[in-house]
Design an enzyme around this catalytic site. Structure first.
Site, PDB file in Angstrom:
ATOM      1  N   SER A  52       6.677  -0.900   3.705  1.00  0.00           N
ATOM      2  CA  SER A  52       7.888  -1.400   4.352  1.00  0.00           C
ATOM      3  C   SER A  52       9.114  -0.608   3.924  1.00  0.00           C
ATOM      4  CB  SER A  52       8.105  -2.871   4.017  1.00  0.00           C
ATOM      5  OG  SER A  52       6.969  -3.635   4.301  1.00  0.00           O
TER       6      SER A  52
HETATM    7  N1  SAH Z   1       4.407  -5.115   1.938  1.00  0.00           N
HETATM    8  C1  SAH Z   1       3.681  -3.923   2.256  1.00  0.00           C
HETATM    9  C2  SAH Z   1       3.756  -3.681   3.737  1.00  0.00           C
HETATM   10  C3  SAH Z   1       2.458  -3.310   4.337  1.00  0.00           C
HETATM   11  S1  SAH Z   1       2.396  -3.304   6.104  1.00  0.00           S
HETATM   12  C4  SAH Z   1       4.225  -2.772   1.446  1.00  0.00           C
HETATM   13  O1  SAH Z   1       5.279  -2.932   0.836  1.00  0.00           O
HETATM   14  O2  SAH Z   1       3.604  -1.719   1.389  1.00  0.00           O
HETATM   15  C5  SAH Z   1       1.564  -4.812   6.429  1.00  0.00           C
HETATM   16  C6  SAH Z   1       0.169  -4.946   5.915  1.00  0.00           C
HETATM   17  O3  SAH Z   1      -0.320  -6.193   6.404  1.00  0.00           O
HETATM   18  C7  SAH Z   1      -0.827  -3.886   6.381  1.00  0.00           C
HETATM   19  O4  SAH Z   1      -1.388  -3.290   5.260  1.00  0.00           O
HETATM   20  C8  SAH Z   1      -1.871  -4.687   7.171  1.00  0.00           C
HETATM   21  O5  SAH Z   1      -3.183  -4.208   6.997  1.00  0.00           O
HETATM   22  C9  SAH Z   1      -1.717  -6.066   6.568  1.00  0.00           C
HETATM   23  N2  SAH Z   1      -2.177  -7.178   7.388  1.00  0.00           N
HETATM   24  C10 SAH Z   1      -2.097  -7.344   8.733  1.00  0.00           C
HETATM   25  N3  SAH Z   1      -2.620  -8.517   9.094  1.00  0.00           N
HETATM   26  C11 SAH Z   1      -3.060  -9.123   7.946  1.00  0.00           C
HETATM   27  C12 SAH Z   1      -3.692 -10.354   7.657  1.00  0.00           C
HETATM   28  N4  SAH Z   1      -4.018 -11.245   8.603  1.00  0.00           N
HETATM   29  N5  SAH Z   1      -3.983 -10.649   6.363  1.00  0.00           N
HETATM   30  C13 SAH Z   1      -3.679  -9.772   5.375  1.00  0.00           C
HETATM   31  N6  SAH Z   1      -3.084  -8.583   5.587  1.00  0.00           N
HETATM   32  C14 SAH Z   1      -2.779  -8.264   6.860  1.00  0.00           C
END
Ligand code: SAH
Length: 204
Positions: A52
């Site tokens: 993010s």
């Molecule tokens: N907070 C993270 C952002 C990652 S982007 C950071 O700082 O790096 C969002 C993430 O949510 C992705 O890795 C995606 O695979 C995950 N995601 C999407 N749907 C999900 C679900 N139902 N349960 C868990 N993770 C999920």
């Protein structure tokens, strides 16, 4: 990053600013993206997912109003960066990621940055973690089509859920407080996150 992208915009919580100053974001991005680690942008981390944007991480932490000792569920671990910032704020963090490879990399990133007390779980975060509930706060880093009811129910009374809600391309960050009258929703900034994929997300 903190001075230009956060403080000069509208992040005012000093604890949040300090936490973002302390967590080394370069340890949460792939080698080839390191030069860009402190840019005001989401960056690719593999599997079609992104770390993010620092501003959104700050925004989520500020909206959650995390206090030391809070038990926080972080949905969508990705790189582990958001989880590390929550841990830096003194929260007891459990984070859930649906893609096992990302969860594994996040564990390694968190260990390298010294946040090895963060618990990384693989699973569908739209279902929360009933066995670990109730939570003081829940942070969702992927877009939901509507308020994820199951997550709301895993909050303690007065607990807060921060989640991007809207379509797959654009959302608003919403801050939801669990109250006796039902969810109290405060609309926040427009944002753009990758979709939440799961039972209460956008489908598989
Ligand atoms: N907070 C993270 C952002 C990652 S982007 C950071 O700082 O790096 C969002 C993430 O949510 C992705 O890795 C995606 O695979 C995950 N995601 C999407 N749907 C999900 C679900 N139902 N349960 C868990 N993770 C999920």
């Amino acid at each position: 990053m903190v001075e230009h992208q956060l403080r000069r915009r509208d992040i005012v919580d000093e604890d949040v600013l300090r936490a973002l100053e302390r967590v080394p974001r370069e340890l949460f991005v792939p080698e080839r993206e390191r030069r860009r680690a402190y840019e005001d942008a989401a960056l690719p981390i593999g599997q079609g997912q992104t770390i993010s944007q620092p501003y959104m991480v700050a925004r989520i932490c500020e909206a959650l109003a995390v206090r030391p000792g809070w038990r926080v569920l972080d949905v969508g671990t990705g790189s582990g960066y958001q989880a590390a910032v929550l841990a830096e704020l003194g929260a007891e963090v459990v984070t859930i990621e649906r893609i096992a490879e990302l969860a594994e990399q996040a564990r390694a990133n968190l260990a390298a940055a010294g946040y090895d007390r963060v618990d990384v779980v693989v699973g569908d975060g739209t279902l929360g973690l009933p066995e670990r509930a109730p939570f003081d706060g829940i942070a969702v880093a992927a877009a939901a089509p509507e308020l994820p009811q199951t997550l709301y129910e895993q909050l303690r009374p007065g607990g807060r859920l921060v989640v991007p809600v809207g379509g797959q391309r654009a959302q608003r960050l919403e801050v939801i407080v669990r109250s006796p009258e039902g969810p109290a929703v405060v609309h926040s900034v427009p944002c753009r996150f990758v979709p939440l994929v799961g039972v209460e997300g956008f489908g598989r």
